[in-house]
Each structure stands twice: as C-alpha cells, then as structure tokens.
Scaffold this active site. Sequence first.
Site, PDB file in Angstrom:
ATOM      1  N   LYS A 166       0.671  -1.145  -0.083  1.00 41.99           N
ATOM      2  CA  LYS A 166      -0.205  -0.101   0.103  1.00 41.99           C
ATOM      3  C   LYS A 166       0.864   1.319  -0.014  1.00 41.99           C
ATOM      4  O   LYS A 166       0.698   2.050  -0.805  1.00 41.99           O
ATOM      5  CB  LYS A 166      -1.137  -0.068   1.279  1.00 41.99           C
ATOM      6  CG  LYS A 166      -1.912  -0.993   1.118  1.00 41.99           C
ATOM      7  CD  LYS A 166      -3.028  -1.332   2.556  1.00 41.99           C
ATOM      8  CE  LYS A 166      -3.849  -2.388   2.453  1.00 41.99           C
ATOM      9  NZ  LYS A 166      -4.591  -2.573   3.673  1.00 41.99           N
ATOM     10  N   GLN A 175      -4.579  -1.609   9.819  1.00 45.46           N
ATOM     11  CA  GLN A 175      -4.356  -2.899   8.984  1.00 45.46           C
ATOM     12  C   GLN A 175      -5.199  -4.036  10.036  1.00 45.46           C
ATOM     13  O   GLN A 175      -4.413  -4.234  11.177  1.00 45.46           O
ATOM     14  CB  GLN A 175      -2.695  -3.389   8.725  1.00 45.46           C
ATOM     15  CG  GLN A 175      -2.618  -4.528   7.878  1.00 45.46           C
ATOM     16  CD  GLN A 175      -3.404  -4.411   6.345  1.00 45.46           C
ATOM     17  OE1 GLN A 175      -3.387  -3.268   6.063  1.00 45.46           O
ATOM     18  NE2 GLN A 175      -3.824  -5.691   6.046  1.00 45.46           N
ATOM     19  N   ASP A 205     -11.079   2.729   4.018  1.00 49.24           N
ATOM     20  CA  ASP A 205     -11.211   1.424   3.841  1.00 49.24           C
ATOM     21  C   ASP A 205     -12.828   1.133   3.849  1.00 49.24           C
ATOM     22  O   ASP A 205     -13.292   0.016   3.399  1.00 49.24           O
ATOM     23  CB  ASP A 205     -10.802   0.459   5.170  1.00 49.24           C
ATOM     24  CG  ASP A 205      -9.473   0.076   4.802  1.00 49.24           C
ATOM     25  OD1 ASP A 205      -9.070  -0.463   3.650  1.00 49.24           O
ATOM     26  OD2 ASP A 205      -8.385  -0.282   5.855  1.00 49.24           O
TER      27      ASP A 205
HETATM   28  N1  GUN Z   1      -6.909  -6.843   6.013  1.00 54.85           N
HETATM   29  C1  GUN Z   1      -7.632  -7.685   5.060  1.00 54.85           C
HETATM   30  N2  GUN Z   1      -7.674  -6.777   4.110  1.00 54.85           N
HETATM   31  C2  GUN Z   1      -7.652  -5.556   4.545  1.00 54.85           C
HETATM   32  C3  GUN Z   1      -7.848  -4.155   4.191  1.00 54.85           C
HETATM   33  O1  GUN Z   1      -8.474  -4.070   2.977  1.00 54.85           O
HETATM   34  N3  GUN Z   1      -7.724  -3.191   4.768  1.00 54.85           N
HETATM   35  C4  GUN Z   1      -7.242  -3.341   6.151  1.00 54.85           C
HETATM   36  N4  GUN Z   1      -7.314  -2.218   6.842  1.00 54.85           N
HETATM   37  N5  GUN Z   1      -7.017  -4.586   6.650  1.00 54.85           N
HETATM   38  C5  GUN Z   1      -7.166  -5.726   5.859  1.00 54.85           C
END
Ligand code: GUN
Length: 278
Positions: free
Chosen positions: A49, A93, A116
């Site tokens: 990311k 995350q 998100d």
């Molecule tokens: N864990 C698995 N996929 C994601 C995501 O798209 N965003 C976040 N913050 N955590 C995750």
Amino acid sequence: MAILLDGKALAKKIRIKVKSKVSKMPSPPGLAVVIVGDDPASRFYVDNKKKDCVKCGIVSHEFALPENVCEDKLMTLIHELNHRHDIHGILVQTPLPHGLNTQKIIQAISSNKDVDAFHMLNAGRVLYGEYGFVPCTPEGVITMLDHYNIDIKGKHAVVVGASNIVGKPMAMMLLHHHATVTVCHIHTVDLASFTRMADILVCAVGKINLITADMVKPGAVVIDVGINPKSDGTICGDVDFEAVSQVASYISPVPGGVGPMTRAILMQNTANAADMLN
Ligand code: GUN
C-alpha cells in the site's frame, strides 16, 4: 480457455488517474497506515500500500505499534489522526492482535477519513446504495467487471464468503447492479449446487482449491478474491486456476487480479477524501 481479468494492468490505469488528480491538489493527500505487531502478511500488505502511495503522489505515514500496545494508546493515536489536517485517510491493518477490540478501534476512525469503508456509517451507506467511501475489494471487482464490459444486470451472481469487508458489501453492490445474488458461507450445505448456478462467481474465503472445475458452470465469470500463502513463499487464490480456466469465460488470477485492484481503489478513496476535506 478463459480470458484473463488483468487486475494488475487495470490498477495501473487507475493509479495514473489518481496521480493526475492528486497533482492538481494544493497539497498532497496523506494516508495514515497503522500496523500493530509483526504479522508478516500484514507487513507485506502495508508495504505494498505504501508503494502504491508513492506511485500516486500520496504521502503515507506509517504508525507501527508493538504487539502488546494497550488499547487506550491505539485509541489516542486514532483520535490524533482524526484531527490532523495533513491526514486525509486512516487505515488500521487487520487482523489486530488478540486482546485488542478491533470493532472499537475501527469505529473510532472518523467516517470522513475511513478510506477502507469499514466504519458502520460507510457500511450502512453501501446498504442504501448511497456510497460514501466504497469498500475497496468489492469496488475493485465491480470496476474490473465494468472495464471488461461484463454485464451484471439480470445475471445470477454467487458470492462465496460473507465477511463484513468483502462478502456482504460485494453482495449488496452486485444487487445494486441488478444481479440476482446468492451468498454462500461456511454453513452452506452443498456449496457446489450453488456455485454451479453462477453466471458470476466471486469467491472470498481463503481456502486453496475451494472452487474446482466441476463447481463452475461453463462460460461463467470467475473472480478469485482469496489470498493464500503457499509453502514456497508465493500466494494463490481460492480457485483451482488451471482447471477452472478451461471452463470459465473470464477468470481473475492470483496474484495480479483483485489484489492490485483493491489497493488502487484505496488510492482513489484517499484522493477523494482529500478532495472532500480540503
Ligand atoms: N486486512 C485484510 N484486508 C484488509 C484491508 O483491505 N484493509 C485493512 N485495513 N485491513 C485488511
């Protein structure tokens, strides 16, 4: 032989658009990325990311906290980030280490910075079809279908997996695109009897080879959201790619399918957040 849904190439196109939008802003958008503990998969996702942020001209601010961080400290950080003018998007995350109340922490993120779209307000907006931030993975899938001119209207879409992050919003968004939607989950009896009815099959479970060729209707569109680590250090999806490619009309690979699309939509959401907050 199925046509490959090339998420990697499409994600690049989206990032170029985001970069162009960002370049016209008075100051670059800032994305706060909070990671707790040292789970290798989370580290891998967060690093990817951050790389995407660089490609889009978005400033990423990493906040790496130890596994044993207390909840209060994490909540304080979220509140600080909510008030910082140089931070437009916040993502925590997941999964978080045991002992931390994930819902409490996610819901503490300002809904205006919830790139998100995990906050209940944004999740609720998806239900109403009045999107605030779009959930990244489902929007990535819809964008991919749209790009390849795959019609959703009137199709029977089967979503395997009913998570809050992927399965449920995916089902809702397919419904808004006028599909007839079936959601299957861990307690579904005779999964194959449902998947065989799918014109569009989306699998988001996290189980290698869950979807085999005999479970897929000839000509179906198969979208693989699974990300499973293999012993050789690579990843694979939930779908038996080689065999299902012989049956499906379109198929998304892992890696190079939904994963890059998810991250591209995150970049899009962050640029939109900056647009709204500035
Ligand atoms: N864990 C698995 N996929 C994601 C995501 O798209 N965003 C976040 N913050 N955590 C995750």
